[in-house]
Design a protein around this motif. Structure first.
Motif, PDB file in Angstrom:
ATOM      1  N   PRO A   1     -31.763  38.049  46.208  1.00 32.48           N
ATOM      2  CA  PRO A   1     -32.950  38.154  45.366  1.00 32.48           C
ATOM      3  C   PRO A   1     -32.943  39.431  44.521  1.00 32.48           C
ATOM      4  N   VAL A   2     -33.586  39.356  43.359  1.00 34.72           N
ATOM      5  CA  VAL A   2     -33.608  40.467  42.414  1.00 34.72           C
ATOM      6  C   VAL A   2     -35.024  40.659  41.877  1.00 34.72           C
ATOM      7  N   LEU A   3     -35.516  41.884  41.948  1.00 31.80           N
ATOM      8  CA  LEU A   3     -36.729  42.256  41.240  1.00 31.80           C
ATOM      9  C   LEU A   3     -36.323  43.006  39.979  1.00 31.80           C
ATOM     10  N   LEU A   4     -36.913  42.647  38.845  1.00 34.62           N
ATOM     11  CA  LEU A   4     -36.647  43.339  37.584  1.00 34.62           C
ATOM     12  C   LEU A   4     -37.975  43.670  36.923  1.00 34.62           C
TER      13      LEU A   4
ATOM     14  N   TYR B   1     -30.289  38.606  31.597  1.00 36.47           N
ATOM     15  CA  TYR B   1     -30.651  38.810  33.006  1.00 36.47           C
ATOM     16  C   TYR B   1     -31.240  37.534  33.603  1.00 36.47           C
ATOM     17  N   ARG B   2     -32.053  36.844  32.827  1.00 32.54           N
ATOM     18  CA  ARG B   2     -32.597  35.573  33.313  1.00 32.54           C
ATOM     19  C   ARG B   2     -31.464  34.580  33.594  1.00 32.54           C
ATOM     20  N   GLY B   3     -30.488  34.543  32.706  1.00 33.28           N
ATOM     21  CA  GLY B   3     -29.358  33.643  32.906  1.00 33.28           C
ATOM     22  C   GLY B   3     -28.496  34.051  34.079  1.00 33.28           C
ATOM     23  N   LEU B   4     -28.353  35.351  34.288  1.00 31.16           N
ATOM     24  CA  LEU B   4     -27.513  35.850  35.385  1.00 31.16           C
ATOM     25  C   LEU B   4     -28.102  35.517  36.747  1.00 31.16           C
TER      26      LEU B   4
ATOM     27  N   ARG C   1     -33.502  33.292  41.256  1.00 35.83           N
ATOM     28  CA  ARG C   1     -33.543  34.406  42.215  1.00 35.83           C
ATOM     29  C   ARG C   1     -34.219  35.634  41.615  1.00 35.83           C
ATOM     30  N   LEU C   2     -34.560  35.569  40.323  1.00 38.65           N
ATOM     31  CA  LEU C   2     -35.112  36.710  39.606  1.00 38.65           C
ATOM     32  C   LEU C   2     -36.633  36.729  39.696  1.00 38.65           C
TER      33      LEU C   2
END
Length: 250
Positions: free
Chosen positions: A189-192, A209-212, A216-217
């Protein structure tokens, strides 16, 4: 809080480890500061984040990258790849600390520290990743910006970025880094968090970043603030949501 020094590549990285009040080994997060910053970060947000994590049972290690703050090294030698290697060394040292659970490590980074963290997360097993305004653009500049930097280095020996030098070594190292492909191996998981007025993380990079990270973003957009989240409410929200995310995901 205890002082914790880590040896890496002939240099001492100096930092502070905030441990929760528990007799059992705790999960831990390494906090990676931004370009030219230090382990306190803007507005002492890393201090506040580390204290809040410790109160939630999560250890937090704030450290100075080589050439920054109190750590050994020369700032002129700064490269992204070197910072990634330092972050990996920090995670290894945390894994060996008796107060830390080596199976429950996470990374957090601001700006260039965010880019560093996302790259290190693809190389060292971590549970979660939190990014504040990650500076992917530092290694993927468009042609006009790259030319301006090259011209400045040719004339002065460095590009003046906010009163700090960016040297040719940084530029050469950046050529071998793809901030998205090289980060793709991280599965968690990723918080941005990013401000709407951020000059570093523009719309096209945010789309990447959304595509990466896909579903999980966990994306948080802060209205009317820039790269440093420059209001008291924004910084309080930033610290609290990051502490909550990391405590829940480690």
């Amino acid at each position: 809080m205890e002082h914790l020094d880590i040896d890496h590549d002939g240099r001492t990285l100096r930092g502070a480890l905030h441990l929760p009040a528990t007799d059992t080994a705790a999960p831990a997060v390494a906090l990676c500061h931004g370009f030219g910053g230090n382990r306190a970060e803007f507005g002492y947000t890393f201090v506040r984040l580390a204290e809040r994590l410790a109160a939630r049972g999560v250890a937090a290690y704030r450290f100075d990258f080589a050439g920054c703050g109190d750590s050994d090294g020369d700032f002129d030698d700064l490269t992204v790849s070197d910072q990634v290697a330092q972050a990996e060394a920090v995670l290894g040292a945390l894994a060996a600390h008796p107060g830390v659970d080596p199976e429950r490590l996470s990374l957090m980074g601001m700006s260039l520290g965010g880019l560093t963290a996302q790259l290190a997360a693809a190389r060292f097993p971590v549970r979660s990743l939190a990014l504040w305004a990650p500076a992917a653009g530092a290694v993927s500049m468009d042609g006009a910006a790259a030319k301006l930097r090259a011209d400045a280095i040719a004339e002065h020996g460095y590009d003046d970025f906010g009163g700090l030098p960016v040297r040719q070594a940084f530029v050469e190292d950046a050529k071998g880094i793809d901030p998205f492909a090289d980060a793709a191996a991280y599965p968690g998981p990723v918080l941005l968090a990013v401000g709407t007025e951020d000059f570093v993380l523009q719309g096209d990079l945010l789309a990447q970043y959304r595509g990466l990270y896909g579903d999980r973003l966990d994306l948080h957009v802060f209205d009317a603030v820039g790269h440093g989240f420059e209001t008291v409410p924004a910084r309080e929200r930033l610290v609290e949501l990051t502490a909550s995310f990391l405590a829940a995901s480690v």
